[in-house]
Design a protein around this motif. Structure first.
Motif, short mmCIF file in Angstrom:
data_model
loop_
_atom_site.label_atom_id
_atom_site.label_comp_id
_atom_site.label_asym_id
_atom_site.label_seq_id
_atom_site.Cartn_x
_atom_site.Cartn_y
_atom_site.Cartn_z
N ASP A 94 0.83 -1.21 0.00
CA ASP A 94 0.00 0.00 0.00
C ASP A 94 0.86 1.26 0.00
O ASP A 94 0.55 2.24 -0.68
N GLU A 95 1.95 1.24 0.77
CA GLU A 95 2.86 2.38 0.80
C GLU A 95 3.56 2.57 -0.54
O GLU A 95 3.70 3.69 -1.03
N ALA A 96 3.96 1.47 -1.15
CA ALA A 96 4.60 1.54 -2.46
C ALA A 96 3.64 2.09 -3.51
O ALA A 96 4.01 2.94 -4.33
N ASN A 97 2.39 1.64 -3.47
CA ASN A 97 1.39 2.14 -4.41
C ASN A 97 1.13 3.63 -4.22
O ASN A 97 0.98 4.38 -5.19
N ALA A 98 1.08 4.07 -2.97
CA ALA A 98 0.87 5.49 -2.68
C ALA A 98 2.04 6.31 -3.23
O ALA A 98 1.84 7.36 -3.85
N ALA A 99 3.26 5.82 -3.02
CA ALA A 99 4.44 6.53 -3.53
C ALA A 99 4.43 6.58 -5.05
O ALA A 99 4.72 7.62 -5.65
N MET A 100 4.09 5.46 -5.68
CA MET A 100 4.06 5.41 -7.14
C MET A 100 3.03 6.39 -7.69
O MET A 100 3.32 7.15 -8.62
N ASN A 101 1.85 6.39 -7.12
CA ASN A 101 0.79 7.28 -7.60
C ASN A 101 1.13 8.75 -7.40
O ASN A 101 0.83 9.58 -8.27
N GLU A 102 1.74 9.07 -6.27
CA GLU A 102 2.06 10.47 -5.96
C GLU A 102 3.29 10.98 -6.72
O GLU A 102 3.34 12.14 -7.12
N MET A 103 4.27 10.12 -6.93
CA MET A 103 5.54 10.56 -7.51
C MET A 103 5.66 10.34 -9.01
O MET A 103 6.60 10.82 -9.63
N LYS A 104 4.74 9.61 -9.61
CA LYS A 104 4.79 9.37 -11.05
C LYS A 104 4.73 10.70 -11.79
O LYS A 104 3.80 11.48 -11.60
N ASP A 105 5.75 10.97 -12.58
CA ASP A 105 5.87 12.21 -13.37
C ASP A 105 5.96 13.46 -12.49
O ASP A 105 5.65 14.56 -12.94
N ALA A 106 6.40 13.30 -11.25
CA ALA A 106 6.58 14.44 -10.35
C ALA A 106 7.99 15.01 -10.50
O ALA A 106 8.89 14.35 -11.00
N GLU A 107 8.17 16.25 -10.05
CA GLU A 107 9.49 16.84 -10.05
C GLU A 107 10.21 16.46 -8.76
O GLU A 107 9.64 16.56 -7.66
#
Length: 95
Positions: free
Chosen positions: A54-67
């Motif tokens: 769940d933590e990995a998914n949250a990080a992936m969703n939040e950081m995908k294409d982020a600066e």
């Protein structure tokens, strides 16, 4: 346990910087920037392993294409590396 691939990293990003950023989303078991063996410089990508999916998914969703660290990064689930073996028959079915 879930491992993420992080692409497009700044040449200045190191393991500690990568870990600090992704710890915002949960418990990071490992954070590693891949280093070129010949030059000792970053290859521009790395991996972050979380103890919880769940933590990995949250990080992936939040950081995908982020600066991050001055660059726009790409984050995705890491896939298992395939062996470079293949067949030993010369590539032509053994003929």
């Amino acid at each position: 346990m879930s491992k993420l691939f992080i692409g497009g990293l700044s040449w200045n990003t190191d393991d500690a910087t990568l870990r600090r950023k992704f710890e915002e989303f949960g418990t990071v078991e490992e954070a590693a920037v891949v280093i070129d063996k010949e030059t000792g410089r970053s290859r521009g990508f790395g991996f972050v392993r979380f103890s919880c999916d769940d933590e990995a998914n949250a990080a992936m969703n939040e950081m995908k294409d982020a600066e991050f660290d001055g660059r726009r990064i790409h984050v995705d689930k890491a896939t298992e590396r395939r062996s470079a073996g293949g067949s030993r028959s010369g590539g032509y079915g053994g003929y």
